[in-house]
Scaffold this active site. Structure first.
Site, PDB file in Angstrom:
ATOM      1  N   HIS A 137       0.844  -1.189   0.000  1.00  0.00           N
ATOM      2  CA  HIS A 137       0.000   0.000   0.000  1.00  0.00           C
ATOM      3  C   HIS A 137       0.886   1.248   0.000  1.00  0.00           C
ATOM      4  O   HIS A 137       1.339   1.708   1.046  1.00  0.00           O
ATOM      5  CB  HIS A 137      -0.922  -0.045   1.234  1.00  0.00           C
ATOM      6  CG  HIS A 137      -1.921   1.050   1.299  1.00  0.00           C
ATOM      7  ND1 HIS A 137      -2.544   1.437   2.463  1.00  0.00           N
ATOM      8  CD2 HIS A 137      -2.427   1.860   0.336  1.00  0.00           C
ATOM      9  CE1 HIS A 137      -3.377   2.418   2.220  1.00  0.00           C
ATOM     10  NE2 HIS A 137      -3.326   2.712   0.942  1.00  0.00           N
ATOM     11  N   GLU A 149       2.783   0.543   3.398  1.00  0.00           N
ATOM     12  CA  GLU A 149       2.142  -0.345   4.373  1.00  0.00           C
ATOM     13  C   GLU A 149       2.109  -1.731   3.710  1.00  0.00           C
ATOM     14  O   GLU A 149       1.527  -1.896   2.637  1.00  0.00           O
ATOM     15  CB  GLU A 149       0.718   0.176   4.629  1.00  0.00           C
ATOM     16  CG  GLU A 149       0.123  -0.232   5.928  1.00  0.00           C
ATOM     17  CD  GLU A 149      -1.269   0.387   6.152  1.00  0.00           C
ATOM     18  OE1 GLU A 149      -1.952   0.759   5.184  1.00  0.00           O
ATOM     19  OE2 GLU A 149      -1.668   0.475   7.316  1.00  0.00           O
ATOM     20  N   ASN A 187      -5.833   3.604   7.207  1.00  0.00           N
ATOM     21  CA  ASN A 187      -7.208   4.093   7.084  1.00  0.00           C
ATOM     22  C   ASN A 187      -8.041   3.841   8.341  1.00  0.00           C
ATOM     23  O   ASN A 187      -9.016   4.541   8.592  1.00  0.00           O
ATOM     24  CB  ASN A 187      -7.868   3.468   5.859  1.00  0.00           C
ATOM     25  CG  ASN A 187      -7.331   4.120   4.601  1.00  0.00           C
ATOM     26  OD1 ASN A 187      -7.047   5.318   4.599  1.00  0.00           O
ATOM     27  ND2 ASN A 187      -7.149   3.358   3.549  1.00  0.00           N
TER      28      ASN A 187
HETATM   29  N1  LIG Z   1      -5.630   7.587  -5.058  1.00  0.00           N
HETATM   30  C1  LIG Z   1      -5.070   7.450  -3.869  1.00  0.00           C
HETATM   31  O1  LIG Z   1      -4.777   8.427  -3.165  1.00  0.00           O
HETATM   32  C2  LIG Z   1      -4.733   6.068  -3.355  1.00  0.00           C
HETATM   33  C3  LIG Z   1      -3.842   5.935  -2.283  1.00  0.00           C
HETATM   34  C4  LIG Z   1      -3.472   4.648  -1.858  1.00  0.00           C
HETATM   35  C5  LIG Z   1      -4.016   3.529  -2.472  1.00  0.00           C
HETATM   36  N2  LIG Z   1      -4.920   3.679  -3.510  1.00  0.00           N
HETATM   37  C6  LIG Z   1      -5.440   2.463  -4.146  1.00  0.00           C
HETATM   38  O2  LIG Z   1      -4.752   2.278  -5.374  1.00  0.00           O
HETATM   39  C7  LIG Z   1      -5.605   1.659  -6.326  1.00  0.00           C
HETATM   40  C8  LIG Z   1      -5.670   2.529  -7.577  1.00  0.00           C
HETATM   41  O3  LIG Z   1      -6.208   3.784  -7.249  1.00  0.00           O
HETATM   42  P1  LIG Z   1      -6.015   5.059  -8.207  1.00  0.00           P
HETATM   43  O4  LIG Z   1      -6.465   6.227  -7.413  1.00  0.00           O
HETATM   44  O5  LIG Z   1      -4.679   5.036  -8.849  1.00  0.00           O
HETATM   45  O6  LIG Z   1      -7.125   4.723  -9.338  1.00  0.00           O
HETATM   46  P2  LIG Z   1      -7.327   5.426 -10.773  1.00  0.00           P
HETATM   47  O7  LIG Z   1      -8.785   5.394 -11.046  1.00  0.00           O
HETATM   48  O8  LIG Z   1      -6.590   6.727 -10.842  1.00  0.00           O
HETATM   49  O9  LIG Z   1      -6.568   4.418 -11.781  1.00  0.00           O
HETATM   50  C9  LIG Z   1      -6.998   3.105 -12.027  1.00  0.00           C
HETATM   51  C10 LIG Z   1      -6.411   2.669 -13.365  1.00  0.00           C
HETATM   52  O10 LIG Z   1      -6.642   1.264 -13.522  1.00  0.00           O
HETATM   53  C11 LIG Z   1      -6.941   1.026 -14.892  1.00  0.00           C
HETATM   54  N3  LIG Z   1      -7.628  -0.259 -15.020  1.00  0.00           N
HETATM   55  C12 LIG Z   1      -8.900  -0.581 -14.702  1.00  0.00           C
HETATM   56  N4  LIG Z   1      -9.165  -1.877 -14.999  1.00  0.00           N
HETATM   57  C13 LIG Z   1      -8.025  -2.389 -15.528  1.00  0.00           C
HETATM   58  C14 LIG Z   1      -7.644  -3.661 -16.039  1.00  0.00           C
HETATM   59  N5  LIG Z   1      -8.506  -4.678 -16.076  1.00  0.00           N
HETATM   60  N6  LIG Z   1      -6.381  -3.825 -16.506  1.00  0.00           N
HETATM   61  C15 LIG Z   1      -5.496  -2.803 -16.482  1.00  0.00           C
HETATM   62  N7  LIG Z   1      -5.794  -1.571 -16.008  1.00  0.00           N
HETATM   63  C16 LIG Z   1      -7.036  -1.370 -15.533  1.00  0.00           C
HETATM   64  C17 LIG Z   1      -7.787   2.219 -15.276  1.00  0.00           C
HETATM   65  O11 LIG Z   1      -7.890   2.373 -16.695  1.00  0.00           O
HETATM   66  C18 LIG Z   1      -7.053   3.360 -14.583  1.00  0.00           C
HETATM   67  O12 LIG Z   1      -6.038   3.903 -15.407  1.00  0.00           O
HETATM   68  C19 LIG Z   1      -6.949   1.448  -5.622  1.00  0.00           C
HETATM   69  O13 LIG Z   1      -6.988   0.138  -5.102  1.00  0.00           O
HETATM   70  C20 LIG Z   1      -6.913   2.486  -4.504  1.00  0.00           C
HETATM   71  O14 LIG Z   1      -7.701   2.128  -3.390  1.00  0.00           O
HETATM   72  C21 LIG Z   1      -5.282   4.918  -3.960  1.00  0.00           C
END
Ligand SMILES: NC(=O)c1ccc[n+]([C@@H]2O[C@H](COP(=O)([O-])OP(=O)(O)OC[C@H]3O[C@@H](n4cnc5c(N)ncnc54)[C@H](O)[C@@H]3O)[C@@H](O)[C@H]2O)c1
Length: 280
Positions: A137, A149, A187
């Site tokens: 994480h 994490e 979280n």
């Molecule tokens: N945004 C934050 O601040 C944050 C912080 C820590 C953890 N996270 C976690 O990280 C993960 C991603 O979050 P994010 O904010 O980057 O999301 P995001 O929506 O910005 O990006 C997700 C990406 O995944 C791609 N995607 C979807 N389905 C796919 C597939 N089958 N194959 C390949 N690519 C695919 C999408 O096209 C998109 O580009 C989540 O699990 C979220 O909980 C987010």
């Protein structure tokens, strides 16, 4: 080490950048070329900023970009030693991806998820290699934030934990190991504070600015909880409170009705132009 990052969104492009900067060959995998182009554009901009600030040289930036392969399709992860999934925070989407990765990836490859709240034990159970599935994480923005994490599912093997811990250290991050309970540490501690700040606002204990000022000046937090909630996205905050509420079955995690109402109204924070603050 060969690395694949699945998803080139907010987190995925940052994770890919950091691995490439530390000398790893990285496949950045998404579903559409335009998403890959956008991810690469973001990485190029970030590296350019670092060159300007003299944190890295132009040669370093060029070499980092050369190590990144933007590709479509999970089969491209077949020969990776480590795969990090960073797609939408949705169990069904992750289930499909981990089932497929388990089929295409070589034996022994580690499958990691960047999930912020979904159970690693549940994700691992989609595969026939739960001992090689683990949570990594990263925090946003990945190139800047030091913490990773590391979440052990019920079946995560000691060897997997040791390998991933060393990888995080090699990336100059600080790994912290936690067990697989709802919200992990980050979280579980952060979101109830944000939720309580929303209760304080709803109950009229103080106004928005007063609540944020108390936590900034009184507790030395870099930003107040309501400002931070707007950054995270109020929908994301609500989702995580629901994970805690359902996961523990404890009323102390009930989401604040004001938070629910704001999400229903489409007031999601920065990304929608309005949350606890106005951004238009
Ligand atoms: N945004 C934050 O601040 C944050 C912080 C820590 C953890 N996270 C976690 O990280 C993960 C991603 O979050 P994010 O904010 O980057 O999301 P995001 O929506 O910005 O990006 C997700 C990406 O995944 C791609 N995607 C979807 N389905 C796919 C597939 N089958 N194959 C390949 N690519 C695919 C999408 O096209 C998109 O580009 C989540 O699990 C979220 O909980 C987010």
């Amino acid at each position: 080490m060969k690395v694949s990052v699945i998803g080139g969104g907010t987190m995925g492009n940052g994770i890919a950048q950091v691995f490439a900067q530390h000398g790893h060959e990285v496949n950045l995998i998404d579903v559409k070329q335009e998403y890959l182009d956008r991810a690469l554009g973001t990485i190029e901009k970030n590296l350019g900023r670092m060159v300007k600030k003299e944190k890295i040289s132009q040669d370093d930036a060029d070499a980092t970009l050369k190590r990144l392969q933007p590709v479509i399709g999970l089969e491209n992860a077949a020969d990776s030693d480590l795969v990090i999934e960073a797609v939408f925070e949705n169990y069904e989407v992750k289930k499909e991806i981990f089932t497929k990765l388990d089929e295409v990836c070589k034996p022994g490859a580690i499958l990691a998820s960047n999930t912020s709240s979904i159970s690693l034990t549940r994700i691992a159970a989609c595969t026939k290699r739960p001992e090689s599935v683990i949570g990594m994480h990263f925090m946003n923005p990945v190139p800047i934030m030091k913490l990773v994490e590391i979440i052990c599912g019920q079946a995560t093997g000691d060897e997997t934990l040791a390998t991933v811990t060393q990888i995080a250290k090699d990336l100059h991050k600080v790994p912290v190991t936690v067990q697989d309970y709802p919200g992990f540490i980050s979280n579980r501690v952060l979101l109830p504070m944000i939720n309580e700040a929303a209760y304080c606002l709803m109950e009229g204990v103080a106004d928005r600015d007063a609540i944020d000022t108390v936590m900034k000046l009184g507790m030395a937090h870099p930003m107040g909880p309501l400002t931070l909630a707007d950054f995270i996205g109020l929908d994301v905050c609500l989702d995580i409170m629901n994970v805690l509420y359902e996961g523990f079955g404890d009323s102390k995690y009930r989401p604040c009705p004001l938070l629910r109402r704001m999400v229903d109204a489409g007031h999601l924070g920065r990304k929608s132009g309005k949350g606890f603050y106005d951004y238009e």
